[in-house]
Enzyme design. Structure first.
Site, PDB file in Angstrom:
ATOM      1  N   THR A  68     -39.953  26.485 -10.802  1.00 23.79           N
ATOM      2  CA  THR A  68     -40.246  25.117 -10.371  1.00 23.79           C
ATOM      3  C   THR A  68     -40.473  24.344 -11.660  1.00 23.79           C
ATOM      4  OG1 THR A  68     -42.632  25.464 -10.234  1.00 23.79           O
ATOM      5  CG2 THR A  68     -41.388  25.873  -8.222  1.00 23.79           C
ATOM      6  N   HIS A  69     -40.060  23.091 -11.681  1.00 24.02           N
ATOM      7  CA  HIS A  69     -40.134  22.265 -12.904  1.00 24.02           C
ATOM      8  C   HIS A  69     -39.367  22.928 -14.056  1.00 24.02           C
ATOM      9  CE1 HIS A  69     -43.566  20.213 -10.899  1.00 24.02           C
ATOM     10  NE2 HIS A  69     -43.865  21.450 -10.521  1.00 24.02           N
ATOM     11  N   SER A 118       0.821  -1.222   0.000  1.00 18.83           N
ATOM     12  CA  SER A 118       0.000   0.000   0.000  1.00 18.83           C
ATOM     13  C   SER A 118       0.851   1.267   0.000  1.00 18.83           C
ATOM     14  CB  SER A 118      -0.949   0.004   1.202  1.00 18.83           C
ATOM     15  OG  SER A 118      -0.232  -0.172   2.410  1.00 18.83           O
ATOM     16  N   LYS A 163     -17.276  28.366 -30.502  1.00 23.45           N
ATOM     17  CA  LYS A 163     -17.665  27.782 -29.216  1.00 23.45           C
ATOM     18  C   LYS A 163     -16.882  28.321 -28.022  1.00 23.45           C
ATOM     19  CE  LYS A 163     -20.263  24.887 -28.404  1.00 23.45           C
ATOM     20  NZ  LYS A 163     -20.232  23.447 -28.541  1.00 23.45           N
ATOM     21  N   SER A 205     -13.635  24.907 -28.845  1.00 28.02           N
ATOM     22  CA  SER A 205     -13.785  23.660 -29.594  1.00 28.02           C
ATOM     23  C   SER A 205     -12.683  23.582 -30.645  1.00 28.02           C
ATOM     24  CB  SER A 205     -15.161  23.647 -30.266  1.00 28.02           C
ATOM     25  OG  SER A 205     -15.141  22.778 -31.388  1.00 28.02           O
ATOM     26  N   TYR A 223      -9.881  -6.101  12.989  1.00 29.68           N
ATOM     27  CA  TYR A 223      -9.234  -5.646  11.753  1.00 29.68           C
ATOM     28  C   TYR A 223      -9.226  -6.756  10.701  1.00 29.68           C
ATOM     29  CZ  TYR A 223      -5.800  -4.070   8.381  1.00 29.68           C
ATOM     30  OH  TYR A 223      -5.191  -3.708   7.217  1.00 29.68           O
ATOM     31  N   GLN A 276      -7.656  -2.043   4.160  1.00 34.38           N
ATOM     32  CA  GLN A 276      -6.621  -1.260   3.468  1.00 34.38           C
ATOM     33  C   GLN A 276      -7.222  -0.560   2.243  1.00 34.38           C
ATOM     34  OE1 GLN A 276      -2.405  -2.518   3.313  1.00 34.38           O
ATOM     35  NE2 GLN A 276      -2.766  -2.891   1.142  1.00 34.38           N
ATOM     36  N   ASN A 302      -2.461  -2.007  13.390  1.00 34.95           N
ATOM     37  CA  ASN A 302      -3.921  -1.840  13.329  1.00 34.95           C
ATOM     38  C   ASN A 302      -4.399  -0.589  14.069  1.00 34.95           C
ATOM     39  OD1 ASN A 302      -3.687  -4.199  11.988  1.00 34.95           O
ATOM     40  ND2 ASN A 302      -4.718  -5.485  13.511  1.00 34.95           N
ATOM     41  N   ASN A 348     -17.156  26.858 -24.159  1.00 37.27           N
ATOM     42  CA  ASN A 348     -17.899  25.872 -23.376  1.00 37.27           C
ATOM     43  C   ASN A 348     -17.625  26.001 -21.876  1.00 37.27           C
ATOM     44  OD1 ASN A 348     -18.905  24.687 -25.756  1.00 37.27           O
ATOM     45  ND2 ASN A 348     -16.985  23.552 -26.015  1.00 37.27           N
ATOM     46  N   LYS A 385      -8.301   3.538   1.789  1.00 38.03           N
ATOM     47  CA  LYS A 385      -7.469   4.734   1.567  1.00 38.03           C
ATOM     48  C   LYS A 385      -7.651   5.402   0.226  1.00 38.03           C
ATOM     49  CE  LYS A 385      -4.453   2.969   4.920  1.00 38.03           C
ATOM     50  NZ  LYS A 385      -5.366   1.797   4.985  1.00 38.03           N
ATOM     51  N   GLU A 429     -19.068  21.785 -15.985  1.00 38.69           N
ATOM     52  CA  GLU A 429     -19.418  20.405 -16.369  1.00 38.69           C
ATOM     53  C   GLU A 429     -18.548  19.379 -15.656  1.00 38.69           C
ATOM     54  OE1 GLU A 429     -19.973  20.094 -20.817  1.00 38.69           O
ATOM     55  OE2 GLU A 429     -19.576  22.230 -20.622  1.00 38.69           O
TER      56      GLU A 429
HETATM   57  N1  ARG Z   1      -1.490  -1.180   5.455  1.00 38.74           N
HETATM   58  C1  ARG Z   1      -2.434  -1.651   6.399  1.00 38.74           C
HETATM   59  C2  ARG Z   1      -3.785  -0.947   6.227  1.00 38.74           C
HETATM   60  O1  ARG Z   1      -3.800   0.062   5.647  1.00 38.74           O
HETATM   61  C3  ARG Z   1      -1.938  -1.381   7.773  1.00 38.74           C
HETATM   62  C4  ARG Z   1      -2.474  -2.337   8.794  1.00 38.74           C
HETATM   63  C5  ARG Z   1      -1.872  -3.657   8.588  1.00 38.74           C
HETATM   64  N2  ARG Z   1      -2.294  -4.575   9.573  1.00 38.74           N
HETATM   65  C6  ARG Z   1      -2.171  -5.858   9.437  1.00 38.74           C
HETATM   66  N3  ARG Z   1      -2.591  -6.608  10.409  1.00 38.74           N
HETATM   67  N4  ARG Z   1      -1.675  -6.395   8.357  1.00 38.74           N
HETATM   68  O2  ARG Z   1      -4.806  -1.405   6.662  1.00 38.74           O
END
Ligand code: ARG
Length: 468
Positions: free
Chosen positions: A167-168, A34, A295, A289, A329, A334, A122, A297, A337, A302
């Site tokens: 409205t509408h 990660s 154009k 464009s 956990y 993971q 964790n 835009n 993120k 958008e």
């Molecule tokens: N990279 C892990 C995460 O984002 C960190 C926690 C890892 N914990 C584990 N027991 N492998 O969740």
């Protein structure tokens, strides 16, 4: 490779090599690693580690001199990061926590190996994520604050700019552009209050929950929480390491903000059309464009409208990840993120661009006033005029409906009718009718709180300024 060499290499690179005799499969490593994305947490990870190391020394869990060395090494690592002197890319560490610990061990050897005492990745990752989110939520709140300031300024500029309310998407009753802007100011104010609530609910510090069941050391969780700016520690270690409610709440608050931006953008796109002609975007927020030379835009609007879908996607992604996870956990988490980081960046970028686009747009007062004067936006007021003369509202509605039909056939509007024509439809009409259904009268009579009358608009602006 002999097993001795393998386990040696593994423990150099990993935090958990001891039990393993084989290297991880290369494809699995790619799935598992990660660091390419969680390096965003690096400053928060170091900040959390500094608080942890200080606590370990304070509580006598490790010698004070070791704690001091850990803290100073972590501080210089943070300084290197902040001055862009830290190279992360190319590291083989599986995640940001491993990266920091490897770095410590490379710098200060065995003392570096003491940092993780009484801690798990964790509770560490749960902490990092909360620190990151508390910080980012504050940044986004500032962007919402800027947008509100812009909306207030624009409302003051357009306090007398008449426009049709819809409205509408059909012209309905006259309002002002200020009243329309301030509708969005309410939405963005609610967005801010959602962020504030969320910030408060993120007030409990996860560190000390360990892997799932705390740790047998005399951890000072109160002290660590205070050091890191939290209100106190979390109450249950199992919940602590498996809770991502704050990320979900943030994503849902962000989704609502994006929905507000998207609605506003939709209106600006429509208003920017030749058909409406209510607004023209500044060149700086439009594109041309490659084929059609004429154009211009409204791409910024958008794109922001389009980005709403992306942020909703992040919310659904994390809800789906979390939906069947047993305590505590699980590595699935993971996956929290990337959607969260992407949503934070997207909302920040959209709020910034939107504010610039809005502040630089030209609103066409005349086109708006003309639109308000056509389309019978004063028809309700005409019925109200009859009501004041004791005609029951349902009958008044019928009379005015017939008058509108009459105007449509004659291709004219209510204010252009003669008194005679009015009186053919009801004998109650008098010359005062013209004053009563003038658009400025329609507006100024809407004096109840929350209405578009100038006085009420000024009250609203005052209230918003106070709350900023
Ligand atoms: N990279 C892990 C995460 O984002 C960190 C926690 C890892 N914990 C584990 N027991 N492998 O969740």
């Amino acid at each position: 490779m002999s097993s001795g060499t393998t386990s040696n290499t593994a423990s150099e690179i990993k935090l958990w090599g001891g039990r393993f005799q084989q290297e991880a499969d290369a494809q699995f490593q790619a799935l598992n690693n990660s660091l390419p994305f969680d390096q965003k947490l690096l400053p928060y990870d170091i900040t959390g580690s500094i608080a942890h190391a200080k606590m370990l020394g304070r509580q006598g869990i490790i010698p004070q001199s070791d704690a001091d060395l850990l803290v100073s090494t972590l501080e210089s690592l943070l300084a290197d990061y902040q001055s862009s002197h830290l190279t992360i890319d190319g590291s083989t560490a599986e995640d940001v926590h491993t990266f920091v610990e490897q770095h410590l061990i490379a710098k200060i050897g065995d003392v570096g190996k003491k940092l993780h005492t009484g801690r798990s990745r964790n509770d560490q990752v749960a902490l990092d994520l909360k620190l990151y989110l508390r910080d980012q939520v504050s940044q986004l709140d500032k962007l919402l604050h800027n947008l509100l300031t812009t909306l207030i300024t624009l409302s003051e500029d357009h306090i007398d700019t008449l426009m049709p309310g819809y409205t509408h998407l059909q012209r309905a009753q006259p309002v002002t552009l200020a009243h329309h802007f301030l509708a969005y100011a309410e939405m963005f104010s609610r967005d801010r209050s959602r962020l504030k609530d969320l910030h408060t609910r993120m007030g409990q510090c996860p560190l000390g929950a360990g892997a799932l069941a705390g740790a047998p050391y005399p951890l000072d969780r109160q002290g660590v929480a205070k050091d890191l700016g939290f209100d106190g520690p979390t109450w249950n270690s199992l919940d602590t390491v498996s809770d991502r409610d704050h990320a979900l709440e943030a994503l849902s608050a962000f989704s609502i903000t994006m929905m507000h931006l998207s609605r506003f953008c939709e209106e600006l796109v429509i208003w920017n059309s030749l058909e409406f002609g209510f607004v023209e975007m500044a060149d700086a927020f439009a594109t041309g464009s490659s084929m059609m030379p004429q154009k211009k835009n409204p791409d910024a609007a958008e794109l922001i409208r389009g980005k709403a879908g992306r942020v909703y996607g992040s919310l659904i992604s994390l809800l789906t990840t979390m939906k069947a996870l047993p305590l505590a956990y699980n590595k699935d988490m993971q996956e929290d993120k990337e959607p969260l980081f992407d949503a934070v960046d997207t909302v920040g970028q959209c709020l910034t661009v939107f504010t610039g686009m809005l502040a630089s747009a030209t609103f066409k007062k005349e086109a708006m006033a003309t639109a308000a004067a056509n389309g019978f936006t004063n028809a309700t007021d005409l019925a109200d005029y009859l009501v004041e003369k004791n005609v029951p509202f349902r009958d008044a509605h019928e009379v005015v409906g017939k008058l509108v039909l009459y105007c449509l056939e004659k291709q004219t509007d209510l204010l252009s009718l003669s008194l005679e024509e009015f009186q053919q439809h009801s004998p109650v009409f008098e010359a005062s009718v013209y004053e009563a259904i003038g658009l400025s009268t329609c507006l100024s009579r809407r004096q109840a709180i929350g209405g578009p009358a100038k006085e009420r608009t000024l009250d609203h602006i005052r209230h918003l300024k106070q709350s900023l």
